[in-house]
Design a protein around this motif. Structure first.
Motif, short mmCIF file in Angstrom:
data_model
loop_
_atom_site.label_atom_id
_atom_site.label_comp_id
_atom_site.label_asym_id
_atom_site.label_seq_id
_atom_site.Cartn_x
_atom_site.Cartn_y
_atom_site.Cartn_z
N PRO A 101 0.83 -1.20 0.00
CA PRO A 101 0.00 0.00 0.00
C PRO A 101 0.87 1.26 0.00
N VAL A 102 0.49 2.20 -0.85
CA VAL A 102 1.17 3.50 -0.88
C VAL A 102 0.28 4.48 -0.13
N LEU A 103 0.79 5.02 0.97
CA LEU A 103 -0.05 5.79 1.89
C LEU A 103 0.36 7.26 1.96
N GLY A 127 1.97 2.99 -9.66
CA GLY A 127 1.50 4.19 -10.36
C GLY A 127 0.40 3.84 -11.34
N GLY A 128 -0.84 4.17 -10.97
CA GLY A 128 -1.96 3.91 -11.87
C GLY A 128 -2.47 2.49 -11.84
N ILE A 129 -2.06 1.71 -10.85
CA ILE A 129 -2.54 0.33 -10.75
C ILE A 129 -3.72 0.29 -9.77
N ASP A 130 -4.75 -0.42 -10.14
CA ASP A 130 -5.90 -0.58 -9.24
C ASP A 130 -6.25 -2.07 -9.16
C1 3PG Z 1 2.43 7.33 -5.89
O1 3PG Z 1 3.57 7.72 -5.97
O2 3PG Z 1 1.47 8.04 -5.56
C2 3PG Z 1 2.27 5.90 -6.14
O3 3PG Z 1 2.89 5.57 -7.30
C3 3PG Z 1 0.87 5.44 -6.07
O4 3PG Z 1 0.26 5.57 -7.27
P1 3PG Z 1 -1.31 5.30 -7.36
O5 3PG Z 1 -1.97 6.33 -6.49
O6 3PG Z 1 -1.60 5.49 -8.82
O7 3PG Z 1 -1.55 3.89 -6.88
#
Ligand code: 3PG
Length: 213
Positions: free
Chosen positions: A14-16, A154-157
């Motif tokens: 998780p990116v928080l 980045g952009g993955i859901d």
């Molecule tokens: C970020 O740096 O915000 C991460 O890459 C998360 O990307 P996401 O919000 O597209 O999952």
């Protein structure tokens, strides 16, 4: 723990983005209850370092790391706060394998990957994964660079996650979808645990190495 161990903990990191330090511990508990143990707290808010310290001190099951680490100074500050790994959107000038905590550097091209390999790294964040080429780029990189493993972010859901995890050079993926802003604002920890459990159950092609704790 090495970066390989950390990436093996769960298929999703998780990116928080934590605005209020009071959310840090309940959010981390909600995610670890769902089975996601490696957590990336981005250094994008004034609360980030304090949030890392709170999670490191209070959430035993969590392996907390710092994200958006863009300098050697930030890597050191993250380590001092209790982070056990650091993630960067790119290659940090002068920073290599040596350092207070393991570093997962970001790359977006073959040239950046070559520069990272030259510094001794073998694990990379592919960033921003969905913009720079996604799964087709990972496939294209796998033949010339068989030693490189990735954590695309980045952009993955939830919908795209399975395709990424099906690639043999993907150790794990990162994403913010497991901790939606609205759910955090509403302190809806149960929803976050459900999202985390679904993410933790995703199969991955790459067999994780044995975890040494
Ligand atoms: C970020 O740096 O915000 C991460 O890459 C998360 O990307 P996401 O919000 O597209 O999952």
């Amino acid at each position: 723990m090495t970066l390989d161990d950390i990436m093996a903990l769960a298929p999703v990191v998780p990116v928080l983005i934590i605005e209020d330090v009071a959310d840090a511990v309940p959010l981390a508990r909600a995610l670890t209850r769902g089975g996601l143990r490696a957590l990336e707290v981005t250094l994008r808010t004034p609360a980030a370092l304090e949030a890392i310290a709170a999670i490191a001190g209070e959430v035993e099951d969590a392996v907390v790391g710092a994200g958006t680490v863009t300098s050697a100074t930030a890597r050191q500050a993250a380590a001092r706060a209790g982070a056990r790994f650091a993630v960067s959107p790119g290659l940090i000038p002068g920073e290599g394998l040596e350092g207070p905590i393991p570093l997962l550097p970001g790359v977006a091209t073959a040239t950046e990957l070559m520069a990272g390999l030259e510094r001794g790294f073998t694990a990379f964040k592919l960033f921003p994964a969905s913009v720079v080429g996604g799964v087709p780029l990972l496939r294209a990189l796998s033949s010339p660079f068989p030693q490189a493993v990735f954590c695309p972010t980045g952009g993955i859901d939830a919908a795209k996650a399975a395709d990424y995890l099906n690639e043999p050079n993907v150790a794990c993926i990162g994403g913010s979808w497991v901790a939606p802003k609205a759910a955090v604002a509403a302190r809806d920890w149960d929803t976050i645990t459900e999202l985390a459990a679904a993410a933790a159950a995703l199969p991955r092609r790459r067999a994780p190495p044995p975890i040494l704790t």
